[in-house]
Write a protein that holds these residues in place. Structure first.
Motif, short mmCIF file in Angstrom:
data_model
loop_
_atom_site.label_atom_id
_atom_site.label_comp_id
_atom_site.label_asym_id
_atom_site.label_seq_id
_atom_site.Cartn_x
_atom_site.Cartn_y
_atom_site.Cartn_z
N ALA A 268 0.90 -3.26 0.69
CA ALA A 268 -0.09 -3.19 1.77
C ALA A 268 0.47 -3.74 3.07
O ALA A 268 0.23 -3.17 4.15
CB ALA A 268 -1.35 -3.95 1.36
N GLU A 269 1.18 -4.85 2.99
CA GLU A 269 1.80 -5.42 4.20
C GLU A 269 2.72 -4.40 4.86
O GLU A 269 2.70 -4.19 6.08
CB GLU A 269 2.59 -6.69 3.85
N LEU A 287 -2.88 2.12 2.36
CA LEU A 287 -3.68 0.90 2.45
C LEU A 287 -4.94 1.02 1.60
O LEU A 287 -5.32 0.08 0.90
CB LEU A 287 -4.05 0.62 3.90
N GLU A 288 -5.59 2.17 1.68
CA GLU A 288 -6.80 2.38 0.89
C GLU A 288 -6.50 2.30 -0.60
O GLU A 288 -7.27 1.73 -1.38
CB GLU A 288 -7.42 3.73 1.24
N CYS A 290 -4.16 0.59 -1.98
CA CYS A 290 -3.87 -0.80 -2.34
C CYS A 290 -5.16 -1.56 -2.62
O CYS A 290 -5.28 -2.25 -3.64
CB CYS A 290 -3.09 -1.48 -1.21
N THR A 291 -6.14 -1.44 -1.74
CA THR A 291 -7.40 -2.13 -1.98
C THR A 291 -8.13 -1.51 -3.17
O THR A 291 -8.76 -2.21 -3.97
CB THR A 291 -8.29 -2.09 -0.73
N CYS A 336 -4.86 -8.09 1.04
CA CYS A 336 -5.20 -6.67 1.06
C CYS A 336 -6.54 -6.43 1.75
O CYS A 336 -6.67 -5.53 2.59
CB CYS A 336 -5.24 -6.12 -0.36
N VAL A 340 -6.90 -4.15 5.30
CA VAL A 340 -7.41 -2.79 5.14
C VAL A 340 -7.88 -2.19 6.45
O VAL A 340 -7.77 -0.98 6.66
CB VAL A 340 -8.54 -2.75 4.09
#
Length: 349
Positions: A268-269, A287-288, A290-291, A336, A340
């Motif tokens: 995510a980072e 990113l989505e 990851c969350t 995370c 986001v």
């Protein structure tokens, strides 16, 4: 402690809840492990986790007294670990005794990352100045470990936000440009190591960050390409299937377990940085995911975070989760949730 909601997304609750982080924190520092949700005091504390906590707090929108206490605690812990020449201790007993020899292992790199981030982002000018002094001291050292140098490079990039002419940061970044591993020539396995191991995404993220600072398009492209490959090999049927604790080689069976939350946070980072640097909305999808991995869109179909407290579970297993909620996993989820809505384009420095 007030809770804040990560901006920019509708749908699942991505509120950044610090209840469990507060439970793990004492006036001395942050307990590394938990049994269920209860701190395992006997296992002590480490710079690795406290540095991650300082990054999260420095980037947060909290400015209330409890947030300031947490931030001061984590900053004081990292600063107290520092020794002449830039070296740092890592492991600490609950009563405040350092238990190891100072070194430049991976915890050193994470400390530079945290101190640089705090210097650039803390709302309190006094604390930011203390963090800058700490980052300057740590940047006198160098590490033979690629991930340590990658984390340190991220910290140096952040420090340049606070002081664009910081000599120590620029010197480390120049050296990192020469030593960070680059993609290999095998198109099927371009990863610069024989196996994926841990915190893998920090390597391409550092390539991107250093490439951006020096306007080195080739370095930036190497980082973006390596990150894209890393995402591809960790995606199955539209969800993330992360590298397990034992690592992954090109011929390993998938999925593998136990999958670690720190891998998702590192991804995510890196995705958030790629989004900022390129403006490419495809990184929003990463990113989505990851969350979503934390929320149950993963190989076991179960949440890997406690929505009520902000705790993170210690690993994804074939049929569930490791119920322990240690500091590393908790901070992985908090990072995370924080990121986001943060992966938006920004003007070049």
């Amino acid at each position: 402690m007030r809770a804040t909601t990560a901006p920019g997304r509708a749908g699942p609750d991505r509120t950044v809840r610090l209840d469990h982080l507060v439970r793990l924190t004492t006036p001395t520092g942050l307990f590394e492990h938990a049994l269920g949700s209860e701190p395992r005091v006997e296992h002590g504390m480490c710079v690795d986790d406290v540095a991650r906590a300082l990054v999260v707090m420095a980037r947060s929108e909290h400015s209330d007294p409890e947030a300031e206490i947490l931030t001061r605690t984590y900053l004081t812990f990292v600063r107290s670990a520092q020794r002449p020449g830039g070296l740092l201790h890592n492991r600490r007993s609950p009563d405040g005794q350092w238990l190891d020899e100072p070194s430049t292992d991976d915890h050193w790199g994470r400390a530079v990352w945290a101190l640089g981030t705090a210097a650039a982002h803390l709302w309190d000018g006094e604390l930011a100045a203390v963090a800058k002094l700490g980052a300057t001291s740590a940047l006198a050292a160098r590490s033979p470990h690629p991930r340590a140098m990658a984390y340190a490079a991220l910290g140096a990039v952040e420090l340049l936000r606070a002081d664009p002419r910081h000599g120590g940061a620029l010197r480390l970044l120049d050296e990192a440009r020469a030593v960070l591993p680059r993609p290999g020539s095998d198109l099927g396995w371009p990863w610069p190591e024989a196996r994926l191991t841990y915190a893998n995404a920090v390597l391409p993220e550092a390539l991107m960050a250093v490439g951006d600072v020096f306007a080195d398009d080739a370095l930036l492209a190497d980082g973006l390409g390596l990150l894209d490959w890393l995402v591809t090999v960790q995606t199955t049927d539209g969800h993330l299937s992360m590298v397990p604790a034992g690592g992954r080689g090109p011929d390993d069976d998938r999925p593998g377990f136990d999958q670690q939350p720190i891998e998702v946070a590192a991804l995510a980072e890196a995705a958030a940085r790629a989004r900022r640097l390129t403006g490419d909305r495809a990184w929003d999808v990463v990113l989505e995911r990851c969350t979503a991995w934390f929320e149950g869109d993963n190989d076991a179909g179960v949440p890997v975070r406690d929505a009520a407290t902000g705790g993170g579970f210690d690993g994804l297993e074939p049929t569930g989760v490791n119920q322990n909620q240690g500091a590393e996993s908790t901070l992985a989820w908090l990072a995370c949730a924080q990121l986001v809505g943060a992966g938006r384009p920004r003007a070049a420095r």
